[in-house]
Design a protein around this motif. Sequence first.
Motif, PDB file in Angstrom:
ATOM      1  N   GLY A 113      -4.455   0.042  -1.329  1.00  0.00           N
ATOM      2  CA  GLY A 113      -4.760   1.453  -1.511  1.00  0.00           C
ATOM      3  C   GLY A 113      -3.621   2.435  -1.426  1.00  0.00           C
ATOM      4  N   ASP A 114      -3.925   3.661  -1.855  1.00  0.00           N
ATOM      5  CA  ASP A 114      -2.955   4.723  -2.098  1.00  0.00           C
ATOM      6  C   ASP A 114      -1.920   4.262  -3.124  1.00  0.00           C
ATOM      7  OD1 ASP A 114      -4.480   6.131  -0.332  1.00  0.00           O
ATOM      8  OD2 ASP A 114      -2.891   6.519   1.117  1.00  0.00           O
ATOM      9  N   TYR A 115      -2.466   3.754  -4.233  1.00  0.00           N
ATOM     10  CA  TYR A 115      -1.626   3.341  -5.351  1.00  0.00           C
ATOM     11  C   TYR A 115      -0.983   4.569  -5.992  1.00  0.00           C
ATOM     12  CZ  TYR A 115      -0.253   0.568  -9.420  1.00  0.00           C
ATOM     13  OH  TYR A 115       0.469  -0.072 -10.388  1.00  0.00           O
ATOM     14  N   VAL A 116      -1.724   5.681  -6.003  1.00  0.00           N
ATOM     15  CA  VAL A 116      -1.158   6.977  -6.383  1.00  0.00           C
ATOM     16  C   VAL A 116      -1.652   8.006  -5.364  1.00  0.00           C
ATOM     17  CG1 VAL A 116      -1.066   6.482  -8.866  1.00  0.00           C
ATOM     18  CG2 VAL A 116      -3.100   7.599  -7.905  1.00  0.00           C
ATOM     19  N   TYR A 117      -0.999   9.162  -5.374  1.00  0.00           N
ATOM     20  CA  TYR A 117      -1.427  10.281  -4.537  1.00  0.00           C
ATOM     21  C   TYR A 117      -1.826  11.449  -5.428  1.00  0.00           C
ATOM     22  CZ  TYR A 117       0.033   7.990  -0.271  1.00  0.00           C
ATOM     23  OH  TYR A 117       0.134   7.122   0.780  1.00  0.00           O
ATOM     24  N   GLU A 118      -3.026  11.944  -5.173  1.00  0.00           N
ATOM     25  CA  GLU A 118      -3.515  13.087  -5.945  1.00  0.00           C
ATOM     26  C   GLU A 118      -2.704  14.332  -5.620  1.00  0.00           C
ATOM     27  OE1 GLU A 118      -4.347  12.456  -3.017  1.00  0.00           O
ATOM     28  OE2 GLU A 118      -5.581  13.988  -2.052  1.00  0.00           O
ATOM     29  N   ASP A 164      -8.010   6.346  -0.074  1.00  0.00           N
ATOM     30  CA  ASP A 164      -8.452   7.725  -0.316  1.00  0.00           C
ATOM     31  C   ASP A 164      -7.658   8.454  -1.405  1.00  0.00           C
ATOM     32  OD1 ASP A 164      -6.335   7.630   1.513  1.00  0.00           O
ATOM     33  OD2 ASP A 164      -6.904   9.484   2.527  1.00  0.00           O
ATOM     34  N   HIS A 165      -6.329   8.295  -1.412  1.00  0.00           N
ATOM     35  CA  HIS A 165      -5.531   9.211  -2.244  1.00  0.00           C
ATOM     36  C   HIS A 165      -5.629   8.958  -3.742  1.00  0.00           C
ATOM     37  CE1 HIS A 165      -3.757  11.750   0.782  1.00  0.00           C
ATOM     38  NE2 HIS A 165      -3.603  10.693   1.548  1.00  0.00           N
ATOM     39  N   GLU A 166      -6.194   7.847  -4.161  1.00  0.00           N
ATOM     40  CA  GLU A 166      -6.469   7.690  -5.588  1.00  0.00           C
ATOM     41  C   GLU A 166      -7.535   8.689  -6.030  1.00  0.00           C
ATOM     42  OE1 GLU A 166      -6.293   5.200  -3.431  1.00  0.00           O
ATOM     43  OE2 GLU A 166      -5.197   3.492  -4.285  1.00  0.00           O
ATOM     44  N   SER A 192      -4.125  -1.136   5.416  1.00  0.00           N
ATOM     45  CA  SER A 192      -3.077  -0.210   4.960  1.00  0.00           C
ATOM     46  C   SER A 192      -3.288   1.145   5.604  1.00  0.00           C
ATOM     47  CB  SER A 192      -3.148  -0.074   3.440  1.00  0.00           C
ATOM     48  OG  SER A 192      -4.396   0.483   3.062  1.00  0.00           O
ATOM     49  N   ASP A 193      -3.057   2.204   4.875  1.00  0.00           N
ATOM     50  CA  ASP A 193      -3.464   3.582   5.146  1.00  0.00           C
ATOM     51  C   ASP A 193      -2.578   4.339   6.121  1.00  0.00           C
ATOM     52  OD1 ASP A 193      -5.369   5.895   5.060  1.00  0.00           O
ATOM     53  OD2 ASP A 193      -5.689   5.356   7.141  1.00  0.00           O
ATOM     54  N   TRP A 194      -2.001   3.686   7.125  1.00  0.00           N
ATOM     55  CA  TRP A 194      -1.419   4.454   8.211  1.00  0.00           C
ATOM     56  C   TRP A 194       0.102   4.457   8.170  1.00  0.00           C
ATOM     57  CZ3 TRP A 194      -3.537   8.410   9.419  1.00  0.00           C
ATOM     58  CH2 TRP A 194      -3.553   9.010  10.688  1.00  0.00           C
ATOM     59  N   HIS A 195       0.689   3.947   7.066  1.00  0.00           N
ATOM     60  CA  HIS A 195       2.127   4.086   6.775  1.00  0.00           C
ATOM     61  C   HIS A 195       2.991   3.563   7.917  1.00  0.00           C
ATOM     62  CE1 HIS A 195       0.964   7.755   4.046  1.00  0.00           C
ATOM     63  NE2 HIS A 195       0.275   6.658   3.781  1.00  0.00           N
ATOM     64  N   SER A 196       2.548   2.504   8.553  1.00  0.00           N
ATOM     65  CA  SER A 196       3.269   1.966   9.702  1.00  0.00           C
ATOM     66  C   SER A 196       2.867   0.506   9.883  1.00  0.00           C
ATOM     67  CB  SER A 196       2.951   2.785  10.969  1.00  0.00           C
ATOM     68  OG  SER A 196       1.564   3.095  11.042  1.00  0.00           O
ATOM     69  N   SER A 235       6.374   3.497   0.348  1.00  0.00           N
ATOM     70  CA  SER A 235       7.282   4.656   0.335  1.00  0.00           C
ATOM     71  C   SER A 235       6.758   5.881   1.086  1.00  0.00           C
ATOM     72  CB  SER A 235       7.585   5.065  -1.114  1.00  0.00           C
ATOM     73  OG  SER A 235       6.386   5.397  -1.793  1.00  0.00           O
ATOM     74  N   SER A 236       5.475   5.935   1.428  1.00  0.00           N
ATOM     75  CA  SER A 236       4.919   7.153   2.036  1.00  0.00           C
ATOM     76  C   SER A 236       5.374   7.293   3.486  1.00  0.00           C
ATOM     77  CB  SER A 236       3.383   7.102   1.991  1.00  0.00           C
ATOM     78  OG  SER A 236       2.928   6.790   0.697  1.00  0.00           O
ATOM     79  N   GLY A 237       5.601   8.526   3.911  1.00  0.00           N
ATOM     80  CA  GLY A 237       6.127   8.783   5.245  1.00  0.00           C
ATOM     81  C   GLY A 237       5.068   8.702   6.336  1.00  0.00           C
ATOM     82  N   SER A 252       0.843  -1.197   0.000  1.00  0.00           N
ATOM     83  CA  SER A 252       0.000   0.000   0.000  1.00  0.00           C
ATOM     84  C   SER A 252       0.877   1.245   0.000  1.00  0.00           C
ATOM     85  CB  SER A 252      -0.907   0.022   1.236  1.00  0.00           C
ATOM     86  OG  SER A 252      -0.135   0.190   2.410  1.00  0.00           O
ATOM     87  N   CYS A 253       0.282   2.364  -0.330  1.00  0.00           N
ATOM     88  CA  CYS A 253       0.852   3.695  -0.043  1.00  0.00           C
ATOM     89  C   CYS A 253       2.231   3.923  -0.661  1.00  0.00           C
ATOM     90  CB  CYS A 253       0.893   3.919   1.474  1.00  0.00           C
ATOM     91  SG  CYS A 253      -0.762   3.981   2.186  1.00  0.00           S
ATOM     92  N   GLN A 254       2.217   4.169  -1.978  1.00  0.00           N
ATOM     93  CA  GLN A 254       3.480   4.268  -2.707  1.00  0.00           C
ATOM     94  C   GLN A 254       3.703   5.681  -3.237  1.00  0.00           C
ATOM     95  OE1 GLN A 254       2.157   0.872  -4.922  1.00  0.00           O
ATOM     96  NE2 GLN A 254       1.800   2.072  -6.776  1.00  0.00           N
TER      97      GLN A 254
END
Length: 478
Positions: free
Chosen positions: A155-160, A198-200, A372-376, A404-406, A128-130
């Motif tokens: 999810g969060d395959y891309v970020y808007e 969400d970020h898609e 996913s979602d919470w980058h941790s 990769s997302s922080g 998730s979250c790239q």
Amino acid sequence: MAAPRFGTNPFTLGVASGDPAPDGVVLWTRLAPDPLATDGSAGMPPRVVPVHWEVAEDEAFGRIVRRGTEPAMPELGHSVHAEVHGLRPSADYFYRFRAGAEISPVGRTSTAPDPRRRTDAVTFALASCQSWAGGRYAAYRTMAQEDLDLVVHVGDYVYEGRDTETLANFRRIHAQYKTSPDLQAAHAAFPFVVTFDDHEIENNWAGGVSQPDGEASNEPARFAALRAAAFQAYYEHLPLRRIARPQGASIRLHRRVGYGDLATFHVLDTRQYRDPQLDPGFPSAPLHPASADPARTFTGTEQERWLFDGLDRSAARWNVLAQQTIMAHFDYDTGPGVAVNHDQWDGYAAARQRVLDFVAQRRPSNPVVVTSDWHSSWVNDLTAVATDPTSAVVATEFVGTSISSGCGWADEVAAAVPHNPQVKFFDGARRGYVRCEVTPQEWRSDYRVVASAADTAAPATTLTSWVVADGRPGAVPA
Ligand SMILES: [Fe+2]
């Protein structure tokens, strides 16, 4: 459909396969000779182009077992979703595409097992979250070397971007991400099962409601148009079956993917049908009393019924709920108060309790939630009463860290973990994915992390490993 002539190879975004079944998969590509063209066309003329595909038993394509032709249409960004049938269960295949004289890279895929026969193991990666800005993509470089049956992307395959509104905008973001050779390598190595978060679309969107970050973004017609554009670009860039082709601002993503008698993946969409968020406080806000309102829904009534029905009918040993945001209760307030993240299941506590009540009463076999979602990285007990960690453990939750997302909120979480005994492990510092090895006796989750999200030469290691025994919910250290 005339055979086109290209000035340059149009398969710049790679190939992919998805949603494996015992008799086939869906194969994906998109013609994109100029992937970042500002008009979103990826450099293709506005006409239909025939794309031929082949599936073979060998990498040299000496033994081709299926072939066909799909029209790549401008109204779908010249993407191709070829649904292949007639393959053998539990088998590896190679595939490629051709348009005019141009040939795509070769992808490898696998079909799912025969549900009537005993399946001994399935291994998948949870991803998730790239975020493109977060570094590209040491985790996928490592993942592509693993021996996996599939990848589950939640999810969060891309970020808007701040101004991402139109179909052309969303197409360009997806195309940009897809130019990563490491993401392409992972897609070419394994079938993916995907659902968005969400970020898609837009940060923390909820059903028909945009996040309240300004007047323009709260205008329902504007958000419906944005949603339609985002859904379409998502469909155009992922190996989804045609049933997922969006109709305006509506897309059917929740579905089941079976792995023989061993595992069923119940893939959820907890964004499209949820009620509005109660409090945008980040990363938490004092618990809103309306989160316990039983009228509030997280999945929508129809999907909730579909989930319960599917769990009731499932003959699989492991029932995997592949979904977006953290299901376990988590109290951020280290004092006497209660503070939660209302974008997660905690903001929809009555809806969550319905799921847990169902699990406790109907006892579906080995429910495991992957999130996913919470980058941790988290390992959570899901208890019969979500907010009472002393109640019986009824299911297990593995939360995978980001590719990769922080995680700018790691310190707030870490400070509260000692006050949340349902959380057995937390790490907010590292990027990676979770490798899950499932057998009839045991589920094992290895948290695979990379030394740097961006440095593809940096080594990958296993941060921690947890197991769940068949029939005994709750993970223990391996
Ligand atoms: Fe994310």
